[in-house]
Design a protein around this motif. Sequence first.
Motif, PDB file in Angstrom:
ATOM      1  N   ALA A 163       0.848  -1.197   0.000  1.00  0.00           N
ATOM      2  CA  ALA A 163       0.000   0.000   0.000  1.00  0.00           C
ATOM      3  C   ALA A 163       0.884   1.248   0.000  1.00  0.00           C
ATOM      4  CB  ALA A 163      -0.886   0.008   1.249  1.00  0.00           C
ATOM      5  N   GLY A 164       0.336   2.328  -0.565  1.00  0.00           N
ATOM      6  CA  GLY A 164       0.972   3.648  -0.465  1.00  0.00           C
ATOM      7  C   GLY A 164       2.403   3.677  -0.971  1.00  0.00           C
ATOM      8  N   THR A 165       3.264   4.247  -0.157  1.00  0.00           N
ATOM      9  CA  THR A 165       4.671   4.364  -0.525  1.00  0.00           C
ATOM     10  C   THR A 165       5.309   2.997  -0.772  1.00  0.00           C
ATOM     11  OG1 THR A 165       5.007   6.500   0.510  1.00  0.00           O
ATOM     12  CG2 THR A 165       6.913   5.061   0.444  1.00  0.00           C
ATOM     13  N   SER A 166       4.922   2.009   0.006  1.00  0.00           N
ATOM     14  CA  SER A 166       5.488   0.667  -0.191  1.00  0.00           C
ATOM     15  C   SER A 166       5.078   0.115  -1.554  1.00  0.00           C
ATOM     16  CB  SER A 166       5.037  -0.264   0.933  1.00  0.00           C
ATOM     17  OG  SER A 166       5.550   0.198   2.167  1.00  0.00           O
ATOM     18  N   LEU A 214       5.453  -5.940   0.816  1.00  0.00           N
ATOM     19  CA  LEU A 214       6.330  -4.839   1.221  1.00  0.00           C
ATOM     20  C   LEU A 214       5.558  -4.021   2.237  1.00  0.00           C
ATOM     21  CD1 LEU A 214       7.667  -3.404  -2.181  1.00  0.00           C
ATOM     22  CD2 LEU A 214       8.905  -4.844  -0.568  1.00  0.00           C
ATOM     23  N   GLN A 246       6.515  -1.349   5.606  1.00  0.00           N
ATOM     24  CA  GLN A 246       7.410  -0.768   6.599  1.00  0.00           C
ATOM     25  C   GLN A 246       7.028  -1.263   7.991  1.00  0.00           C
ATOM     26  OE1 GLN A 246       8.904   1.336   9.662  1.00  0.00           O
ATOM     27  NE2 GLN A 246       6.812   1.903   9.190  1.00  0.00           N
ATOM     28  N   GLY A 284       4.733  -3.584   8.899  1.00  0.00           N
ATOM     29  CA  GLY A 284       4.348  -4.986   9.080  1.00  0.00           C
ATOM     30  C   GLY A 284       2.974  -5.158   9.683  1.00  0.00           C
ATOM     31  N   THR A 332       0.008  -3.302   8.310  1.00  0.00           N
ATOM     32  CA  THR A 332      -1.049  -2.729   7.471  1.00  0.00           C
ATOM     33  C   THR A 332      -2.173  -3.737   7.210  1.00  0.00           C
ATOM     34  OG1 THR A 332       0.525  -1.223   6.489  1.00  0.00           O
ATOM     35  CG2 THR A 332      -1.460  -1.680   5.203  1.00  0.00           C
ATOM     36  N   VAL A 359       5.292  10.314   9.939  1.00  0.00           N
ATOM     37  CA  VAL A 359       4.223   9.566   9.264  1.00  0.00           C
ATOM     38  C   VAL A 359       4.577   9.339   7.793  1.00  0.00           C
ATOM     39  CG1 VAL A 359       1.844   9.767   8.452  1.00  0.00           C
ATOM     40  CG2 VAL A 359       2.370  10.112  10.869  1.00  0.00           C
ATOM     41  N   ALA A 360       5.115  10.348   7.142  1.00  0.00           N
ATOM     42  CA  ALA A 360       5.491  10.193   5.734  1.00  0.00           C
ATOM     43  C   ALA A 360       6.737   9.318   5.628  1.00  0.00           C
ATOM     44  CB  ALA A 360       5.751  11.558   5.111  1.00  0.00           C
ATOM     45  N   GLU A 368       0.762  14.523   0.798  1.00  0.00           N
ATOM     46  CA  GLU A 368       0.405  14.119   2.160  1.00  0.00           C
ATOM     47  C   GLU A 368       0.946  15.058   3.235  1.00  0.00           C
ATOM     48  OE1 GLU A 368       1.862  10.348   3.696  1.00  0.00           O
ATOM     49  OE2 GLU A 368       3.604  10.467   2.402  1.00  0.00           O
ATOM     50  N   VAL A 370      -1.611   1.817   9.340  1.00  0.00           N
ATOM     51  CA  VAL A 370      -3.053   1.822   9.086  1.00  0.00           C
ATOM     52  C   VAL A 370      -3.593   0.428   9.345  1.00  0.00           C
ATOM     53  CG1 VAL A 370      -4.844   2.424   7.427  1.00  0.00           C
ATOM     54  CG2 VAL A 370      -2.671   3.640   7.380  1.00  0.00           C
TER      55      VAL A 370
HETATM   56  C1  F6R Z   1       3.197   7.415   2.878  1.00  0.00           C
HETATM   57  C2  F6R Z   1       3.052   6.294   3.789  1.00  0.00           C
HETATM   58  C3  F6R Z   1       1.985   5.299   3.517  1.00  0.00           C
HETATM   59  C4  F6R Z   1       2.494   3.877   3.804  1.00  0.00           C
HETATM   60  C5  F6R Z   1       1.336   2.882   3.671  1.00  0.00           C
HETATM   61  C6  F6R Z   1       1.826   1.461   3.848  1.00  0.00           C
HETATM   62  O1  F6R Z   1       4.290   8.211   3.210  1.00  0.00           O
HETATM   63  O2  F6R Z   1       3.797   6.161   4.731  1.00  0.00           O
HETATM   64  O3  F6R Z   1       1.515   5.405   2.204  1.00  0.00           O
HETATM   65  O4  F6R Z   1       3.512   3.591   2.898  1.00  0.00           O
HETATM   66  O5  F6R Z   1       0.356   3.170   4.635  1.00  0.00           O
HETATM   67  O6  F6R Z   1       2.412   1.273   5.098  1.00  0.00           O
HETATM   68  P1  F6R Z   1       3.340   0.057   5.407  1.00  0.00           P
HETATM   69  O7  F6R Z   1       4.539   0.151   4.523  1.00  0.00           O
HETATM   70  O8  F6R Z   1       3.662   0.148   6.855  1.00  0.00           O
HETATM   71  O9  F6R Z   1       2.536  -1.182   5.066  1.00  0.00           O
END
Ligand code: F6R
Length: 359
Positions: free
Chosen positions: A55-58, A101, A103, A105, A107, A153-154, A243, A356
């Motif tokens: 999701a998102g950045t990952s 992927l 960050q 673990g 989500t 957060v970012a 964001e 999240v």
């Molecule tokens: C953006 C950001 C989010 C996360 C996304 C996934 O800067 O941090 O888009 O990348 O919520 O989160 P993880 O990687 O923890 O699964």
Amino acid sequence: QKGAYPHYMLKEIDEQPGVMRTLVQEYFDASGNVKIDQDLLDTLGQADRLYIVAAGTSYHAGLVGKELFEKLAGIPTEVHVASEFAYNPPLLSKRPFFIFLTQSGETADSRQVLTQVNEWGYPSLTITNVPNSTLSREASYTLLLHAGPEIAVASTKAYTAQIALEAILVKAYGEAKGIQKVKDFDVASELTKVANGMQELVDEKHNVEQIAKEMLSTTRNAFYIGRGVDYALAQEAALKLKEVSYVQTEGFASGELKHGTIALIEEGTPVVAIITDPKTAAHTRSNAQEVLARGANVLFIASRDLATDNDQIVLPEVDPLLSPLVSVVPTQLLAYYTSIQRGYDVDKPRNLAKSVTVE
Ligand code: F6R
């Protein structure tokens, strides 16, 4: 602790060269061989297709991973947004291998897919920054990002760590399979080059601060454009800016602009063109000319070997497939400074949480 830094986001941007070096230390032995669990490599080696879920950045790091797996190792790779996959899974190949992927673990969207994958009985790998996190415990294998805690957060250093670790995994996979292109790709020395390049860029942050002030501090919208990995980067750069600064920003494939979006360009609209791929540099430049002709305020971010005298940000040269590792740095800084200049809480943007854990 953020120590001398005013914000975690800036500290974490600055830490990226060190994260690259740590990954090289963690994943290569003294003779330059990759250290990755043989059992993981055997299982991965049996797959006929990889499915990256995030999701998102990952997810954006996954888009770069696809390029690495396909272009270097020749293994078909799909990248999926976890929340989409959960309800609309694609048709799977005979021997799929899943890479999560994440960050944190934790989500929920990604976890929901992993639960499904486990019910199907397919092998999976979680690439995460957090040992013992839920997705790490529930996957067949885990690789750690070793990026140190990411508090803002970012996401910044987790994105670059994910891409670097994908490159390391491709190296291990391709070596095990005897793929010549991978053998010729010296990931450890490329990542060291990247670390030095990142350092150059963070050392020049005041240049980016000035550009943010002139270009983004009062704008209502902005665009990032590029092709190939530069398009993948454009999407991440746009997410970062929107964001933390609340500027409506889109990341676009530069060739797609003329199919509709160019209608949004007016006098002074900020457009950032990312140019790191020799194959498409001329094409992206010509797309940039099209928006310039309509009054856009264009910032060129280009690799040194492709740069012209008018490009405001010149990137140190690295392998084109790894270029997002360096091109992302000025875009992270643009987002950071724009947020600060607008007076926002850059480490804790409104409406967002660090992990999240709801669907
Ligand atoms: C953006 C950001 C989010 C996360 C996304 C996934 O800067 O941090 O888009 O990348 O919520 O989160 P993880 O990687 O923890 O699964």
